[in-house]
Design a protein around this motif. Structure first.
Motif, short mmCIF file in Angstrom:
data_model
loop_
_atom_site.label_atom_id
_atom_site.label_comp_id
_atom_site.label_asym_id
_atom_site.label_seq_id
_atom_site.Cartn_x
_atom_site.Cartn_y
_atom_site.Cartn_z
N GLN A 1 32.10 61.20 12.59
CA GLN A 1 31.15 61.03 12.87
C GLN A 1 30.46 60.72 14.12
N VAL A 2 31.07 59.64 15.10
CA VAL A 2 30.40 59.24 16.16
C VAL A 2 31.01 60.05 17.26
N SER A 3 32.01 61.43 17.21
CA SER A 3 32.55 61.98 18.77
C SER A 3 31.41 62.61 19.13
N PRO A 4 31.44 62.55 20.57
CA PRO A 4 30.69 64.07 21.29
C PRO A 4 30.33 65.24 20.65
N ALA A 5 31.97 65.82 19.80
CA ALA A 5 31.45 67.12 19.24
C ALA A 5 31.44 66.67 18.70
N HIS A 6 30.81 66.23 17.10
CA HIS A 6 30.19 66.25 15.93
C HIS A 6 28.34 65.97 16.80
N LEU A 7 28.23 64.83 17.23
CA LEU A 7 27.19 64.47 18.10
C LEU A 7 25.85 65.51 18.96
N LYS A 8 27.55 66.73 19.19
CA LYS A 8 26.22 67.82 20.19
C LYS A 8 26.18 69.17 18.71
N PHE A 9 26.98 68.66 17.82
CA PHE A 9 26.99 70.07 16.65
C PHE A 9 25.66 69.91 16.39
N VAL A 10 25.30 68.67 15.88
CA VAL A 10 24.42 68.42 15.86
C VAL A 10 22.96 68.45 15.87
N GLU A 11 23.22 68.15 17.46
CA GLU A 11 22.38 68.23 18.36
C GLU A 11 21.46 70.25 18.72
N ASP A 12 22.47 70.50 19.17
CA ASP A 12 22.28 71.64 19.00
C ASP A 12 22.34 72.56 17.71
N HIS A 13 22.48 72.95 16.50
CA HIS A 13 21.75 73.54 15.60
C HIS A 13 20.83 72.74 14.36
N GLU A 14 21.05 72.07 14.21
CA GLU A 14 19.56 70.95 13.41
C GLU A 14 18.91 72.34 12.49
N ALA A 15 18.50 72.38 13.72
CA ALA A 15 17.13 73.04 13.58
C ALA A 15 17.20 74.24 12.64
N LYS A 16 18.58 74.50 12.75
CA LYS A 16 19.21 76.21 11.42
C LYS A 16 19.32 74.99 10.07
N PHE A 17 19.58 73.98 9.87
CA PHE A 17 19.59 73.75 8.98
C PHE A 17 18.79 73.94 7.88
N LYS A 18 18.64 74.56 6.54
CA LYS A 18 17.24 74.48 5.96
C LYS A 18 18.06 73.01 4.70
N GLU A 19 19.12 73.18 4.65
CA GLU A 19 20.02 72.22 3.50
C GLU A 19 21.28 72.20 3.29
N VAL A 20 21.67 70.75 3.23
CA VAL A 20 23.09 70.58 3.62
C VAL A 20 23.70 69.36 2.90
#
Length: 139
Positions: free
Chosen positions: A111-130
């Motif tokens: 949850q605090v790994s760089p890979a996860h944080l980057k994924f959220v940063e790069d793609h969060e705007a695409k999420f309508k619901e999770v």
């Protein structure tokens, strides 16, 4: 032209080629490493309307990039299956992601790994619901 003399050699070639591919495929999809108890982190994504094909491909690549997190053991990326409609089936999501961890501590580190944080940063705007389902896998 009579093709009958070529039938047996072609058939043998096909059988040997198929067996070779099956053997290679069996090795690459060995599931024993994930049948041991652990933790499954299952995420369902409903995405914003109107995303381009490039944005969708980037999203898929982003999900696969999560394998870079040291505690992730396996990554499964999917889309809704074309199964028959039933009252208990919800296939309204756009993508699913299943990450396999050894335990909850591995999940927490992810949850605090760089890979996860980057994924959220790069793609969060695409999420309508999770929607997330975490479960310990029983023996």
């Amino acid at each position: 032209m009579n093709y009958r003399p070529l039938l047996l050699p072609c058939l043998l070639f096909f059988v040997f080629a198929t067996n070779s591919c099956v053997a290679q495929n069996t090795q690459s999809t060995d599931m024993t490493e994930i049948t041991q108890p652990g933790m499954a982190h299952t995420v369902y994504f409903w995405l914003q309307e109107g995303l381009s094909e490039d944005e969708l491909q980037s999203f898929e690549a982003g999900m696969r990039s999560l394998a870079a997190s040291p505690t992730v053991r396996r990554v499964f990326v999917g889309k809704p299956a074309a199964t028959p409609s039933r009252g208990v089936v919800d296939n309204s999501f756009d993508y699913s992601l299943v990450l396999w961890f050894d335990d909850v501590a591995g999940h927490d580190a992810y949850q605090v790994s760089p890979a996860h944080l980057k994924f959220v940063e790069d793609h969060e705007a695409k999420f309508k619901e999770v929607c997330v389902f975490d479960n310990d896998v029983l023996e």
